[in-house]
Design an enzyme around this catalytic site. Structure first.
Site, PDB file in Angstrom:
ATOM      1  N   GLU A 166       0.792  -1.227   0.000  1.00  0.00           N
ATOM      2  CA  GLU A 166       0.000   0.000   0.000  1.00  0.00           C
ATOM      3  C   GLU A 166       0.828   1.283   0.000  1.00  0.00           C
ATOM      4  O   GLU A 166       0.791   2.055   0.968  1.00  0.00           O
ATOM      5  CB  GLU A 166      -0.963   0.001   1.190  1.00  0.00           C
ATOM      6  CG  GLU A 166      -1.868  -1.218   1.202  1.00  0.00           C
ATOM      7  CD  GLU A 166      -3.003  -1.117   2.219  1.00  0.00           C
ATOM      8  OE1 GLU A 166      -3.031  -0.139   2.983  1.00  0.00           O
ATOM      9  OE2 GLU A 166      -3.859  -2.016   2.231  1.00  0.00           O
ATOM     10  N   GLU A 354      -4.815  -8.938   0.629  1.00  0.00           N
ATOM     11  CA  GLU A 354      -5.476  -8.683   1.915  1.00  0.00           C
ATOM     12  C   GLU A 354      -6.972  -8.517   1.701  1.00  0.00           C
ATOM     13  O   GLU A 354      -7.391  -7.854   0.747  1.00  0.00           O
ATOM     14  CB  GLU A 354      -4.971  -7.388   2.577  1.00  0.00           C
ATOM     15  CG  GLU A 354      -3.606  -7.503   3.188  1.00  0.00           C
ATOM     16  CD  GLU A 354      -3.126  -6.205   3.830  1.00  0.00           C
ATOM     17  OE1 GLU A 354      -3.970  -5.384   4.265  1.00  0.00           O
ATOM     18  OE2 GLU A 354      -1.910  -6.012   3.880  1.00  0.00           O
TER      19      GLU A 354
HETATM   20  C1  BGC Z   1      -2.792  -2.688   5.764  1.00  0.00           C
HETATM   21  C2  BGC Z   1      -2.812  -3.528   7.014  1.00  0.00           C
HETATM   22  C3  BGC Z   1      -3.903  -3.027   7.929  1.00  0.00           C
HETATM   23  C4  BGC Z   1      -5.213  -3.252   7.246  1.00  0.00           C
HETATM   24  C5  BGC Z   1      -6.423  -2.755   7.976  1.00  0.00           C
HETATM   25  C6  BGC Z   1      -4.155  -2.285   5.285  1.00  0.00           C
HETATM   26  O1  BGC Z   1      -4.246  -0.907   5.216  1.00  0.00           O
HETATM   27  O2  BGC Z   1      -2.038  -3.275   4.751  1.00  0.00           O
HETATM   28  O3  BGC Z   1      -1.558  -3.511   7.605  1.00  0.00           O
HETATM   29  O4  BGC Z   1      -3.870  -3.621   9.172  1.00  0.00           O
HETATM   30  O5  BGC Z   1      -5.237  -2.686   5.965  1.00  0.00           O
HETATM   31  O6  BGC Z   1      -6.355  -1.375   8.152  1.00  0.00           O
END
Ligand code: BGC
Length: 452
Positions: A166, A354
């Site tokens: 990100e 993610e």
């Molecule tokens: C990041 C994570 C974070 C998640 C939830 C993303 O922005 O890669 O490290 O914990 O989203 O906010």
């Protein structure tokens, strides 16, 4: 009920990151990172919380990896802390840091779990911030040196790499909004930082292809579905600008070898200082990567807002259901993003690096966490993902975020995303209902759904 089955060899994983989970911030020669500094400044984080201890993965990685194995997880994504490998970012190499990640990777492989390693998940060595951080172009060379070192050390064991997690957050939330490390509030700096992160990404991709021709490498972007909040034309334009700022600013140079002209013009008209963009840099930035990592949580809806320099838009809520971090739950936005990437950037391989949800987890009298909202969130997103794959979009992996509860950056431990609950007082781990549910999804390579 309909059974949704994913393609053979679909990768089901689960992720976390170094600063969020390791703790041991001063152990075995680790240097200070910008996140250590940021969290230690009073007022920056929820309750002054930091990653000093977190879920203590540094000391408990063996048990944690055994738990992954028990849950049937075969793919694990985490990041390496630059400050353990090269404490000041550019000088001496720390053998204990190198050894730690050998131990973690070896343990994963011993348990039959494939590591996916992120080179940079927000924790720049503070000593590099002291010379300007990512706004200093030299840092892209230090990053390349660090990347090459990792490829040399771990390249015979790690087959999948992520250059940056990100960069939008690291660049703009860290340097413009100031609510992430390093906590600066300057748009010009943030824009330059984003440019250098992209350049550093390209340098790492080149190095990886040269040193590890059989490995795969890509960047993880948090692409957001940017929609107007109303049907007013000014809001539609605002949403398009937001898309330029958050998405196209990264995707265009990676896949088209140029920055979006409308954004360059807009920034110029707003008096923003543009980075000195060169053809040579663009060539490096657009070096073919092997996959695009997509982190997806929630879409954004925008209204035109002249007071909000320089993008002149504001993201607003539109009344959709919210999770416990106040993010709107819109599963079909995941489908929209995937379809849009294919339409605008071609048939690229996408790995979902993610996806997950923040919920208020309550430990029951039976010491269980019945997090049905999180299950429902993931379920609905997997339904959309399967629809995208059926539509021919080339998605090969899904990494749930995150493995166990850990530091939610500036929100400290107040927000939980884990599929495993952590009692931060005792370090006890309890697999949540969502963790058990996800194990079944992985085992069955799919899920049963009432939705069509
Ligand atoms: C990041 C994570 C974070 C998640 C939830 C993303 O922005 O890669 O490290 O914990 O989203 O906010």
């Amino acid at each position: 009920m309909t059974k949704l089955t994913f393609p053979d060899h679909f990768i089901w994983g689960i992720g976390t990151s170094a600063y969020q989970s390791e703790g041991a911030w001063q152990e075995d020669g680790r240097g200070e990172s910008i996140w250590d500094r940021y969290c230690h400044i009073p007022g920056n984080t929820f309750n002054g919380e930091s990653g000093d201890i977190s879920s203590d993965f540094y000391h408990r990685y063996k048990e944690d990896i055994a738990l992954l194995k028990k849950m049937g997880i075969r793919h694990f994504r985490t990041s390496i802390a630059w400050t353990r490998i090269i404490p000041d970012g550019r000088g001496e190499i720390n053998p204990k840091g190198i050894q730690f990640y050998h131990d973690v990777i070896d343990e994963l492989l011993r348990q039959g779990i494939e590591p996916m390693i992120t080179l940079y998940m927000w924790d720049l060595p503070q000593k590099l911030q002291d010379i300007g951080g990512w706004a200093n172009r030299e840092v892209t060379d230090y990053y390349e040196r660090y990347a090459r070192l990792l490829f040399r050390e771990y390249g015979n064991k790690v087959k999948t790499w992520v250059t940056f997690d990100e960069p939008f957050c690291g660049a703009f939330i860290g340097n413009y909004l100031g609510t992430y490390a390093p906590g600066l509030r300057d748009f010009n700096t943030a824009l330059l930082v984003s440019y250098h992160m992209l350049l550093a990404h390209g340098k790492a991709v080149r190095a990886c292809h040269e040193m590890l021709p059989d490995a795969k490498i890509g960047i993880a972007l948090n692409i957001s579905d940017c929609k107007p909040a109303t049907c007013k034309p000014a809001d539609a334009e605002a949403a398009h600008r937001a898309d330029g700022y958050r998405n196209r600013w990264f995707l265009d140079p990676l896949y088209k070898g140029s920055f979006p002209q409308d954004m360059l013009d807009w920034y110029e008209a707003q008096g923003v200082i543009l980075p000195a963009i060169s053809r040579e840099d663009l060539k490096i930035i657009s070096t073919r990567q092997d996959f695009l990592g997509l982190n997806y949580y929630s879409p954004h809806f925008f209204v035109d807002d002249a007071k909000n320099w320089p993008i002149q838009c504001t993201s607003v809520k539109t009344g959709k259901p919210l999770n416990d971090i106040n993010w709107e739950i819109v599963p079909e936005a995941l489908y929209n993003i995937l379809a849009r990437i294919r339409a605008d950037y071609g048939d690229v391989e996408i790995q979902i690096t993610e996806n997950g949800s923040c919920q208020t987890d309550i430990l029951s009298h039976r010491r269980e966490i019945l997090d049905y909202c999180r299950i429902d969130y993931m379920h609905r997103h997997l339904v959309e993902l399967e629809r995208a794959i059926r539509a021919g979009i080339n998605v090969t992996a899904y990494y749930a975020f995150c493995f166990m509860d850990n530091l939610e950056w500036a929100l400290g431990y107040s927000k939980r995303f884990g599929l495993v609950y952590v009692d931060f007082e005792t370090q006890e781990r309890i697999v949540k209902a969502s963790g058990r549910w996800y194990s079944q999804v992985v085992k069955q390579n799919g899920l049963e759904t009432a939705e069509q």
